[in-house]
Design an enzyme around this catalytic site. Structure first.
Site, PDB file in Angstrom:
ATOM      1  N   ASP A  10       0.863  -1.169   0.000  1.00 51.25           N
ATOM      2  CA  ASP A  10       0.000   0.000   0.000  1.00 51.25           C
ATOM      3  C   ASP A  10       0.906   1.227   0.000  1.00 51.25           C
ATOM      4  OD1 ASP A  10      -2.447   1.624   0.562  1.00 51.25           O
ATOM      5  OD2 ASP A  10      -1.404   1.942   2.461  1.00 51.25           O
ATOM      6  N   ALA A  11       0.435   2.320  -0.574  1.00 46.13           N
ATOM      7  CA  ALA A  11       1.266   3.521  -0.650  1.00 46.13           C
ATOM      8  C   ALA A  11       1.052   4.449   0.535  1.00 46.13           C
ATOM      9  CB  ALA A  11       0.987   4.267  -1.961  1.00 46.13           C
ATOM     10  N   TYR A  12      -0.178   4.943   0.684  1.00 44.00           N
ATOM     11  CA  TYR A  12      -0.452   6.032   1.621  1.00 44.00           C
ATOM     12  C   TYR A  12      -0.569   5.530   3.057  1.00 44.00           C
ATOM     13  CZ  TYR A  12      -1.258   8.426  -2.751  1.00 44.00           C
ATOM     14  OH  TYR A  12      -1.093   8.950  -4.017  1.00 44.00           O
ATOM     15  N   ARG A  41      -7.871  12.193   6.787  1.00 42.70           N
ATOM     16  CA  ARG A  41      -7.726  10.802   6.382  1.00 42.70           C
ATOM     17  C   ARG A  41      -9.014  10.011   6.629  1.00 42.70           C
ATOM     18  NH1 ARG A  41      -5.709   7.191   2.861  1.00 42.70           N
ATOM     19  NH2 ARG A  41      -5.068   5.229   3.848  1.00 42.70           N
ATOM     20  N   SER A 119      -2.537   0.603  -4.912  1.00 39.43           N
ATOM     21  CA  SER A 119      -3.029   1.763  -4.167  1.00 39.43           C
ATOM     22  C   SER A 119      -4.368   2.257  -4.680  1.00 39.43           C
ATOM     23  CB  SER A 119      -1.999   2.900  -4.275  1.00 39.43           C
ATOM     24  OG  SER A 119      -2.481   4.090  -3.687  1.00 39.43           O
ATOM     25  N   ASN A 120      -5.076   2.942  -3.785  1.00 39.62           N
ATOM     26  CA  ASN A 120      -6.279   3.656  -4.164  1.00 39.62           C
ATOM     27  C   ASN A 120      -5.968   4.905  -4.982  1.00 39.62           C
ATOM     28  OD1 ASN A 120      -8.223   1.975  -2.961  1.00 39.62           O
ATOM     29  ND2 ASN A 120      -7.974   2.960  -0.969  1.00 39.62           N
TER      30      ASN A 120
END
Length: 224
Positions: A10-12, A41, A119-120
């Site tokens: 995942d990125a964030y 967030r 990622s989203n």
């Protein structure tokens, strides 16, 4: 533990430090900047889930929902300075990587393990974030939910990995700091590592179904 073919991140909040966007403008935001960051967030995550549940026609990309959630939260916090709001939004494209991310990715590369982001975020956001964080060249793929038009934890998102790498789910190590994302990946069949940097309480039984780590230093040895 048997080795894996690819490690997917995942990125964030996992590779990229979400606090770094608001922290850069903390003095302008005021003493409640950490609360604003958390609220942003939370609202962002709410928006992606509502859009997913409402059906394909209601999909909006992550860039749009990131700005919409920021504007809502800014108003809730009484922030009317449009220049500050624009700067906060811009800072989301310039997030810092966690200090242990790049060394870990280099080590995985040396050990022959594939490395990808799932990622989203939109492809453009991910490309910008990876370059700004100094991770260019350390990742093989940037996979975005925009390919299927729905957000994690929908299984169609995780299937992007198995289709791209032509592997069974158990040959994929999936890492996320988000418990709901880790749970979704576990349900899909990935070998999951929950990155619990802040020592948060366990959710979704992840202490039984995932490997819990507090950072990336130990990861290469766990995968090979």
């Amino acid at each position: 533990m048997a080795s894996v073919d690819v490690a997917v991140f995942d990125a964030y909040g996992t590779l990229l430090d979400l606090n770094s966007a608001v922290a850069r403008h903390a003095e302008r935001v005021g003493p409640d900047w950490e609360r604003l960051n958390t609220d942003w967030r939370t609202k962002q995550t709410e928006y992606i889930w509502v859009r997913s549940l409402a059906g394909p026609a209601q999909h909006r990309d992550f860039a749009v929902l990131t700005e919409e959630s920021l504007r809502y939260v800014a108003k809730r916090h009484g922030i009317e300075d449009q220049a500050l709001i624009a700067d906060l939004h811009g800072a989301y494209g310039d997030l810092a990587a966690y200090s242990d991310a790049a060394p870990m990715l280099r080590e995985l590369r040396e050990r022959g393990i594939g490395r990808a982001i799932l990622s989203n975020g939109t492809p453009a956001m991910l490309d910008q974030n990876v370059r700004a964080a100094g991770l260019t060249g350390l990742l093989d793929d940037l996979l975005s939910v925009e390919a299927v038009g729905v957000y994690k934890p929908d299984p169609r998102v995780y299937r992007l990995v198995t289709e791209r790498y032509k592997v069974q789910p158990q040959r994929v190590a999936f890492l996320s700091s988000n418990p709901w994302d880790a749970f979704g990946a576990m349900c899909f069949g990935f070998r999951v590592f929950w990155v619990n940097r802040r020592g948060l309480p366990v959710e979704y039984g992840l202490d039984r179904t995932a490997t819990v780590i507090t950072g990336f230093a130990e990861l290469p040895d766990l995968l090979t």
